[in-house]
Motif scaffolding. Structure first.
Motif, PDB file in Angstrom:
ATOM      1  N   HIS A   1       0.833  -1.189   0.000  1.00 17.90           N
ATOM      2  CA  HIS A   1       0.000   0.000   0.000  1.00 17.90           C
ATOM      3  C   HIS A   1       0.877   1.251   0.000  1.00 17.90           C
ATOM      4  CE1 HIS A   1      -3.654  -2.289   1.159  1.00 17.90           C
ATOM      5  NE2 HIS A   1      -2.743  -3.102   1.644  1.00 17.90           N
ATOM      6  N   ASN A   2       0.236   2.391  -0.187  1.00 12.94           N
ATOM      7  CA  ASN A   2       0.962   3.641   0.011  1.00 12.94           C
ATOM      8  C   ASN A   2       1.450   3.684   1.450  1.00 12.94           C
ATOM      9  OD1 ASN A   2       0.521   4.622  -2.555  1.00 12.94           O
ATOM     10  ND2 ASN A   2      -1.479   5.475  -1.998  1.00 12.94           N
ATOM     11  N   PRO A   3       2.707   3.975   1.636  1.00 14.93           N
ATOM     12  CA  PRO A   3       3.212   3.917   3.009  1.00 14.93           C
ATOM     13  C   PRO A   3       2.614   5.000   3.895  1.00 14.93           C
ATOM     14  CG  PRO A   3       4.881   4.790   1.524  1.00 14.93           C
ATOM     15  CD  PRO A   3       3.754   4.331   0.668  1.00 14.93           C
ATOM     16  N   GLY A   4       2.269   4.626   5.122  1.00 14.89           N
ATOM     17  CA  GLY A   4       1.835   5.592   6.122  1.00 14.89           C
ATOM     18  C   GLY A   4       3.030   6.117   6.875  1.00 14.89           C
ATOM     19  N   ARG A   5       2.756   6.866   7.918  1.00 13.42           N
ATOM     20  CA  ARG A   5       3.818   7.496   8.683  1.00 13.42           C
ATOM     21  C   ARG A   5       4.786   6.470   9.270  1.00 13.42           C
ATOM     22  NH1 ARG A   5       5.056  11.918  12.127  1.00 13.42           N
ATOM     23  NH2 ARG A   5       7.046  11.344  13.034  1.00 13.42           N
ATOM     24  N   ARG A   6       4.234   5.372   9.810  1.00 13.61           N
ATOM     25  CA  ARG A   6       5.087   4.386  10.463  1.00 13.61           C
ATOM     26  C   ARG A   6       6.007   3.701   9.451  1.00 13.61           C
ATOM     27  NH1 ARG A   6       3.697   1.784  15.022  1.00 13.61           N
ATOM     28  NH2 ARG A   6       3.487  -0.205  13.960  1.00 13.61           N
ATOM     29  N   ALA A   7       5.454   3.372   8.287  1.00 12.95           N
ATOM     30  CA  ALA A   7       6.293   2.750   7.261  1.00 12.95           C
ATOM     31  C   ALA A   7       7.329   3.747   6.741  1.00 12.95           C
ATOM     32  CB  ALA A   7       5.430   2.233   6.112  1.00 12.95           C
TER      33      ALA A   7
ATOM     34  N   ASP B   1       8.665   6.121   8.287  1.00 10.67           N
ATOM     35  CA  ASP B   1       9.713   6.274   9.307  1.00 10.67           C
ATOM     36  C   ASP B   1      10.797   5.206   9.171  1.00 10.67           C
ATOM     37  OD1 ASP B   1       8.932   8.556  10.552  1.00 10.67           O
ATOM     38  OD2 ASP B   1       8.050   7.584  12.304  1.00 10.67           O
TER      39      ASP B   1
END
Lengths: 524, 524
Positions: free
Chosen positions: B465-471, B473
């Motif tokens: 998926h589109n990376p979120g903040r945690r990914a 980071d």
């Protein structure tokens, strides 16, 4: 009308992470790569799992070691293929020696890709074997939950060990319907198999007895019972030279430590006619030296084993006290509180030790990789407020900064003080960046003697000639001199250099009161 | 009256070093420990062996790799027990993929000490196996000279490989009368086993042919013959994506390179009906991606093998030219000299590439670990003065700074330019200190995008998926930002930061004319 179970598809990585969390593995130290991107994507969806990035895998595995020692449970690591694991092996060696539980998740090429021998292909199981108590390469996406539970169970086994779970990328990205996480069976320590009557006989014989201790005998209930045993019988409790974690300081039972150099260790043990091993092995020298025995037990000394690592040491100590007729409650030989005075004048290891002993915060965690610079530190801190003390257990230098990082993650309310030799610091300096990113309360003291000073000592001890310029060059860090203030600030950690005892004292007092990481380069 | 042979006693370590020198192994990259002190003492007595200290073993083995690529012969390393070897494994993986010859000497506990399982005891052979073509644990002091000769012979075998010789401390320190060093047998490349008629037929068929090349086809005589072959037949020479060492630049035959991303590589190869493998294997993608083939040879394309690594590629090329009736001397498709113009304005990878192409010194050595930042670099330098180019062959990041160090040791009269991604630089940054100590003429350009940018690309490419903040980071180096000027100066290497193309141009021109190591942090 009945509700259907949620049948949203999940990936294999989601299933594995759910099982890790279900078994209380909730912290992931990582440096991921392309083959781990689906695991990272799954971490993105699971805020329960704390993710901590390291800039080098030695920092990742060392942090997981420090975490395990303080949390008493495994973290997981996420490592990139064979080389990512390889970079973490030295600190995995230390963790193995510390009996630290740990679950390594190592990404692997997709199952069908592996045989093509692409550039990053390597024998991951081969790299893992020397440090791992348990290894499995996942072979089916359906079994990832049970693989994860087995890995956690294995990590908890015995006194704690390293599990390595190798996860092919196509299993991580495969999708299936959600499934329940699996449970790892609860771990039981082994009952002891000691001849308590014989040990009680030795302790009652009037002959001098040393209790050689480690593991569960130097923390928590085991330590209390050990103190009681020593106090009631007059036996001397002596800790191994290097201990994974020992609780010490004011109010706690006193434990001497076996000296590092073989001759001194032999001298220490020569006073005893009985040696009782508690959660440890018979003492051996760290290195071999020409003409010096490697086995340190004195001739004529009888060795008894109460427990070995993985045994239920507290239960064994309780039973031994009962056989001896000693009540469990009573004088434990607790150390009276006393902080050493600060020193003034030139900066040297003794002055640093005094400063640490003087200012040590209550419940601090001391991570000791000071090598020669730290020889005076145990004495200077023994009566300081109660604290935990973590040693370099496996001799693979580069444990200090990473372990301090992991200990701080495990215990966010406690100050960590890392006593750090300069040469060893350079092995895994990158972990300072993680301290800065996570804003961990770690104070690093660099013992900057600009040498592998221990080698300069050992060179003579092994019987080599006086070193010439070429040999000295291989043991010196002084051309050019390292600037740890620049190195630390380059990674976002506030740092200062001190060259006098007065400056050291002031810097340490300030650093310990300042939130977040900081570093003192002590020129000695 | 006859003179007696000199019967002065020597140690086992002396005997081993004498045999290494006798076989032209005259450079030792090292980070020694106590168990290696007698080897260090022997180095002290033998000024012929150049000793180079690294502050971390990844720097040691990576330097030995860079040295071997440029010197065309093995250096030895001296490593401390299992953990010292373990720290060097990632760059040994790269060296294995580069077919770099190397002799690792790994210290081991004394033979009688090993069974005691002292803290540093580990399965050294186990660590060594995944990267070594040859392993031996020395078992007798009398055989150290023959062990050394066997290790050198093994390192030269095939296309070059890694020998690991494990040296127990008591064998190193044992004394005996002097003996003559032993000779490693000369190495012969294997004759090719190709069907030259079939390959000549393909090359004469009028159908499009790609020559996929590596190893001895891209340096020296092999490269000249390859250029002649391509020019005479109209075949396209395409180098592997990552090559141990390629000679390129003005006056040399042009070699395209196979793109890194599988889709682009497939697109490149789709134009050909025949693929002739010369000193390499059939092309495979670096990673597996969902829905993308891992094997890159197009359907309907016939694969021919002229040689594989370890074969005598120049001889095979000569024979093939003879079968084709092409004279060896003639048009090789040599590239005409042309330096790109400097760029002005914002700093980006293209501007850096232009600066490097513009200023590249004649006979420079380019060590390329620039990752995404370096995609434009080959094009910008292809017509610059002749130079050597070394790639990250095994994908284990952290090769650049060490390999540049070793290349500079091998070629003291040539400038080394290290194109270095920031994330990868942090893996083995310690090698900068060795550059400072040895005053090596290395200019490091840090591509400071403050991210594992390749992972941000790969995250999408593997279908996550589109990376979120945690990914994000886990793929970002921007919190806190690394300061490479501070990091480099902290290790004694002069450094500056540039943020515009103009500053980059000026800094590079200045650095390339300044003796000793320096570093440019290019913010992109």
């Amino acid at each position: 009308m009945s509700a259907q179970p949620d049948s949203t598809n999940i990936t294999g990585a989601d299933a594995l992470i759910a099982t890790l969390l279900h078994n209380d593995v909730d912290t992931c130290f990582t440096n991921p790569g392309t083959s781990e991107m689906h695991f990272v994507a799954a971490l993105d969806r699971e805020p329960q799992m704390r993710c901590v990035l390291g800039l080098f895998e030695g920092g990742v595995t060392g942090a997981a070691d420090g975490y395990a020692r303080m949390a008493g449970k495994p973290a997981c690591t996420l490592l990139h293929l064979g080389p990512g694991l390889a970079n973490g092996l030295a600190n995995l060696h230390n963790a193995r020696r510390a009996h630290s539980p740990m679950v390594n998740v190592v990404g692997e090429h997709a199952t069908y890709h592996r045989r093509l021998d692409a550039p990053l292909t390597a024998d991951i199981e081969g790299f893992a074997r020397p440090v791992s108590g348990w290894i499995r390469t996942c072979s089916s996406a359906e079994h990832l939950a049970s693989d994860g539970a087995a890995a956690v169970a294995a990590a908890r086994q015995g006194a704690g060990q390293i599990s390595t779970l190798i996860l092919p990328a196509d299993l991580a990205w495969s999708e299936r319907s959600a499934q329940a996480p699996e449970s790892a069976p609860a771990h039981q320590l082994r009952p002891h198999r000691a001849d308590l009557t014989a040990i009680a006989g030795a302790l009652s014989s009037g002959e001098p007895v040393a209790l050689l201790v480690n593991g569960r005998a130097v923390i928590g209930e085991g330590l209390e019972l050990l103190g009681r045993l020593a106090q009631a019988t007059g036996a001397t409790a002596i800790g191994d030279t290097f201990i994974s974690r020992v609780e010490r300081g004011a109010g706690r039972p006193a434990i001497r430590r076996l000296p590092y150099f073989a001759e001194q260790a032999i001298e220490t043990l020569s006073a005893y006619r009985h040696l009782v091993l508690i959660d440890t092995q018979a003492p051996v020298s760290f290195f071999a030296y020409p003409g010096v025995p490697s086995e340190l037990t004195p001739a004529g000394c009888t060795v008894h084993r109460l427990t070995e690592p993985g045994d239920d040491t507290p239960a064994a100590l309780r039973e031994l006290l009962a056989v001896l007729g000693v009540p469990e409650v009573g004088d434990r030989g607790a150390i009276s509180a006393h902080r050493p005075d600060l020193v003034r004048g030139p900066l040297n290891p003794a002055a640093i030790a005094a400063a640490v002993g003087h200012y040590l915060p209550e419940h601090a965690i001391v991570v000791n990789e000071a090598a020669t610079g730290g020889f005076g530190m145990p004495g200077a801190t023994i009566a300081s407020p109660p604290h935990d003390w973590l040693d370099l257990t496996g001799g693979a230098i580069g444990m200090g900064i990473p372990a301090a990082t992991g200990a701080a993650i495990a215990c966010p309310d406690r100050r960590v003080i890392n006593l750090q030799a300069d040469g060893s610091a350079m092995y895994t300096l990158q972990a300072l960046w993680t301290q800065a990113r996570e804003q961990l309360d770690v104070t690093t003291i660099i013992f900057a003697n600009r040498a592998y000073a221990i080698l300069q000592v050992e060179f003579a001890r092994v019987g080599a000639h006086n070193p010439g310029r070429r040999a000295m060059d291989m043991m010196s860090l002084d051309r050019p001199e390292l600037d740890f203030v620049a190195l630390a600030t380059g990674m976002g950690v506030a740092a200062e250099r001190v060259t006098t005892a007065e400056d050291m004292n002031a810097a340490l007092a300030r650093c310990l009161e300042t939130p977040g990481p900081n570093l003192i380069e002590a020129i000695i």
